[in-house]
Design a protein around this motif. Structure first.
Motif, PDB file in Angstrom:
ATOM      1  N   VAL A   1       0.947  -0.849   0.087  1.00 39.90           N
ATOM      2  CA  VAL A   1       0.101   0.602   0.218  1.00 39.90           C
ATOM      3  C   VAL A   1       1.007   1.368  -0.018  1.00 39.90           C
ATOM      4  N   LEU A   2       0.652   1.932  -0.690  1.00 38.19           N
ATOM      5  CA  LEU A   2       1.450   3.123  -1.147  1.00 38.19           C
ATOM      6  C   LEU A   2       0.666   4.461  -1.267  1.00 38.19           C
ATOM      7  N   LEU A   3       1.289   5.347  -0.538  1.00 36.98           N
ATOM      8  CA  LEU A   3       0.949   6.943  -0.273  1.00 36.98           C
ATOM      9  C   LEU A   3       1.171   7.582  -0.927  1.00 36.98           C
ATOM     10  N   LEU A   4       0.416   8.074  -1.986  1.00 39.57           N
ATOM     11  CA  LEU A   4       1.014   9.551  -3.022  1.00 39.57           C
ATOM     12  C   LEU A   4       0.408  10.479  -2.608  1.00 39.57           C
ATOM     13  N   LYS A   5       1.181  11.523  -2.974  1.00 44.19           N
ATOM     14  CA  LYS A   5       0.854  13.389  -3.250  1.00 44.19           C
ATOM     15  C   LYS A   5       1.116  13.796  -4.142  1.00 44.19           C
ATOM     16  N   VAL A   6      -0.342  14.291  -5.134  1.00 42.90           N
ATOM     17  CA  VAL A   6      -0.026  14.937  -6.422  1.00 42.90           C
ATOM     18  C   VAL A   6       0.328  16.444  -5.705  1.00 42.90           C
ATOM     19  N   VAL A   7       0.740  17.147  -7.100  1.00 44.54           N
ATOM     20  CA  VAL A   7       1.212  18.187  -6.598  1.00 44.54           C
ATOM     21  C   VAL A   7       0.434  19.042  -7.662  1.00 44.54           C
ATOM     22  N   ASN A   8       0.403  20.175  -6.598  1.00 44.12           N
ATOM     23  CA  ASN A   8      -0.107  21.799  -7.572  1.00 44.12           C
ATOM     24  C   ASN A   8      -0.936  20.548  -8.832  1.00 44.12           C
ATOM     25  N   SER A   9      -1.802  19.938  -9.321  1.00 48.97           N
ATOM     26  CA  SER A   9      -2.626  19.129 -10.074  1.00 48.97           C
ATOM     27  C   SER A   9      -3.506  20.425 -10.826  1.00 48.97           C
ATOM     28  N   GLN A  10      -3.557  21.725 -10.287  1.00 47.74           N
ATOM     29  CA  GLN A  10      -4.401  22.981 -10.902  1.00 47.74           C
ATOM     30  C   GLN A  10      -3.424  23.209 -12.280  1.00 47.74           C
ATOM     31  N   SER A  11      -2.038  23.344 -11.943  1.00 54.54           N
ATOM     32  CA  SER A  11      -1.270  23.899 -12.999  1.00 54.54           C
ATOM     33  C   SER A  11      -0.416  22.169 -14.098  1.00 54.54           C
ATOM     34  N   TYR A  12      -0.337  21.669 -12.756  1.00 52.94           N
ATOM     35  CA  TYR A  12       0.580  20.094 -13.226  1.00 52.94           C
ATOM     36  C   TYR A  12      -0.114  18.883 -14.139  1.00 52.94           C
ATOM     37  N   GLY A  13      -1.777  19.402 -13.904  1.00 51.00           N
ATOM     38  CA  GLY A  13      -2.250  18.197 -13.935  1.00 51.00           C
ATOM     39  C   GLY A  13      -1.717  16.826 -12.893  1.00 51.00           C
ATOM     40  N   PRO A  14      -2.061  15.631 -13.731  1.00 49.02           N
ATOM     41  CA  PRO A  14      -1.353  14.178 -12.863  1.00 49.02           C
ATOM     42  C   PRO A  14       0.079  13.726 -12.703  1.00 49.02           C
ATOM     43  N   ASP A  15       0.677  14.913 -13.917  1.00 50.35           N
ATOM     44  CA  ASP A  15       1.953  13.897 -13.583  1.00 50.35           C
ATOM     45  C   ASP A  15       2.932  14.622 -12.802  1.00 50.35           C
ATOM     46  N   VAL A  16       2.809  15.405 -12.235  1.00 51.74           N
ATOM     47  CA  VAL A  16       4.118  14.982 -10.325  1.00 51.74           C
ATOM     48  C   VAL A  16       2.952  14.652  -9.340  1.00 51.74           C
ATOM     49  N   VAL A  17       3.883  13.764  -8.602  1.00 54.83           N
ATOM     50  CA  VAL A  17       3.579  12.855  -7.757  1.00 54.83           C
ATOM     51  C   VAL A  17       4.744  12.911  -7.246  1.00 54.83           C
ATOM     52  N   GLU A  18       4.930  12.864  -6.299  1.00 52.00           N
ATOM     53  CA  GLU A  18       5.657  12.372  -4.811  1.00 52.00           C
ATOM     54  C   GLU A  18       5.530  11.230  -4.026  1.00 52.00           C
ATOM     55  N   LEU A  19       5.990  10.203  -3.689  1.00 52.49           N
ATOM     56  CA  LEU A  19       5.853   8.996  -2.825  1.00 52.49           C
ATOM     57  C   LEU A  19       6.201   9.540  -1.568  1.00 52.49           C
ATOM     58  N   ILE A  20       4.476   9.310  -0.547  1.00 57.38           N
ATOM     59  CA  ILE A  20       5.213   9.605   0.639  1.00 57.38           C
ATOM     60  C   ILE A  20       5.459   8.919   1.439  1.00 57.38           C
ATOM     61  N   GLY A  21       5.451   7.146   0.793  1.00 54.50           N
ATOM     62  CA  GLY A  21       5.711   6.565   1.340  1.00 54.50           C
ATOM     63  C   GLY A  21       5.418   5.354   1.424  1.00 54.50           C
ATOM     64  N   ASP A  22       5.649   4.142   2.136  1.00 54.42           N
ATOM     65  CA  ASP A  22       4.672   2.447   1.940  1.00 54.42           C
ATOM     66  C   ASP A  22       4.378   2.458   3.597  1.00 54.42           C
ATOM     67  N   VAL A  23       2.985   2.279   3.050  1.00 53.78           N
ATOM     68  CA  VAL A  23       1.978   2.532   4.872  1.00 53.78           C
ATOM     69  C   VAL A  23       1.269   1.260   4.233  1.00 53.78           C
ATOM     70  N   THR A  24       2.027   0.061   3.736  1.00 55.78           N
ATOM     71  CA  THR A  24       1.270  -1.377   4.172  1.00 55.78           C
ATOM     72  C   THR A  24       1.244  -1.654   5.640  1.00 55.78           C
ATOM     73  N   ARG A  25       2.036  -1.856   6.059  1.00 55.69           N
ATOM     74  CA  ARG A  25       2.000  -2.305   7.942  1.00 55.69           C
ATOM     75  C   ARG A  25       1.146  -1.535   8.902  1.00 55.69           C
ATOM     76  N   ALA A  26       0.962  -0.043   8.469  1.00 57.43           N
ATOM     77  CA  ALA A  26      -0.514   1.057   9.092  1.00 57.43           C
ATOM     78  C   ALA A  26      -1.533   0.649   8.303  1.00 57.43           C
ATOM     79  N   ALA A  27      -1.830   0.590   6.900  1.00 62.57           N
ATOM     80  CA  ALA A  27      -3.023  -0.278   7.002  1.00 62.57           C
ATOM     81  C   ALA A  27      -3.721  -1.442   7.033  1.00 62.57           C
ATOM     82  N   GLN A  28      -2.545  -2.193   7.002  1.00 61.23           N
ATOM     83  CA  GLN A  28      -3.239  -3.248   7.103  1.00 61.23           C
ATOM     84  C   GLN A  28      -3.317  -3.974   8.817  1.00 61.23           C
ATOM     85  N   ALA A  29      -3.241  -2.802   9.627  1.00 54.48           N
ATOM     86  CA  ALA A  29      -3.198  -2.955  11.355  1.00 54.48           C
ATOM     87  C   ALA A  29      -4.445  -2.672  11.790  1.00 54.48           C
ATOM     88  N   PRO A  30      -5.247  -2.641  12.790  1.00 49.68           N
ATOM     89  CA  PRO A  30      -5.993  -2.054  13.532  1.00 49.68           C
ATOM     90  C   PRO A  30      -6.180  -0.747  13.064  1.00 49.68           C
TER      91      PRO A  30
END
Length: 248
Positions: free
Chosen positions: A206-235
């Motif tokens: 499970v990856l959490l991504l951030k789309v930066v300034n989509s009003q100017s760049y659309g869907p093209d500028v994406v930053e990987l915030i991190g791998d959140v697999t463990r947190a997402a699957q835990a209570p």
């Protein structure tokens, strides 16, 4: 046959052999790359998969254009794997998971099946879907972190590959705070699947991504915030904190 003719014939034979060996090598590498791609996406040749379509949360059953773009990109991927897609509405997709690869697009408000997947497969994820305005509207809570929506500036999306067992086909979730983030997630998946396969092989992530300034760049500028697999699957913990990375 004199020496000149013999040398020409031998040169042609050598060139033909080299060309044939080069073609065989390229074909082998192409097939190996295709098999790895098919394995990662759970799409062997002539396989059937599901594309679960959401609706525009602000429309009358329509699909947002950015979600349409995401579905088109996923359809091209499925075709490249020599597989076939069955497009179904989120309201009619009433079946289990694991028998066929599934691509599920949209947040829990616009996609009931996404809401079910989050509840069943990712108990550590909560999306604030209430209609009341405020800073936490559409915010993601992943474990103890909260990621707020800043429309057009900083928008988040979860990109997940989940499997229910060794022989089960994967479920891909593209769950964003806005439609343009769903397209950004599909584009990120297309561009980075080889890197993801090397890191995670054919397991869940499970990856959490951030789309930066989509009003100017659309869907093209994406930053990987991190791998959140463990947190997402835990209570889910009871006291989240707002992440400062959401506005970075």
């Amino acid at each position: 046959m004199n020496d000149d003719v013999r040398n020409i014939v031998l040169g042609l034979i050598a060139a033909g052999i080299s060309a044939a060996l080069g073609w065989l090598a390229r074909t082998y590498l192409w097939r190996r790359k295709l098999r790895r791609k098919q394995a990662f996406f759970g799409l062997p040749g002539n396989a059937e998969c599901l594309l679960v379509v959401n609706r525009d949360a602000g429309g009358d059953g329509a699909v947002h254009r950015h979600d349409v773009f995401a579905l088109l990109e996923l359809s091209a991927l499925i075709k490249d794997c020599a597989a076939h897609a069955q497009i179904v509405s989120h309201e009619t997709a009433r079946q289990g998971f694991g028998e066929r690869t599934e691509f599920c697009v949209g947040g829990p408000v616009s996609n009931r099946r996404m809401a079910a997947h989050l509840q069943t497969l990712l108990p550590g994820v909560k999306i604030h879907t209430g209609p009341e305005p405020g800073p936490d509207r559409a915010a993601f809570q992943v474990g103890s972190e909260r990621y707020r929506l800043e429309l057009g500036t900083a928008e988040h999306v979860l990109l997940a590959r989940l499997t229910g067992g060794q022989d089960a086909r994967p479920v891909f979730l593209l769950c964003g705070q806005s439609a343009i983030t769903n397209q950004a997630a599909s584009r990120y998946l297309m561009r980075n699947y080889e890197k993801l396969q090397r890191k995670h092989r054919n397991g869940s992530f499970v990856l959490l991504l951030k789309v930066v300034n989509s009003q100017s760049y659309g869907p093209d500028v994406v930053e990987l915030i991190g791998d959140v697999t463990r947190a997402a699957q835990a209570p889910l913990p009871s006291a989240p904190r707002t992440s400062h990375r959401a506005t970075g």
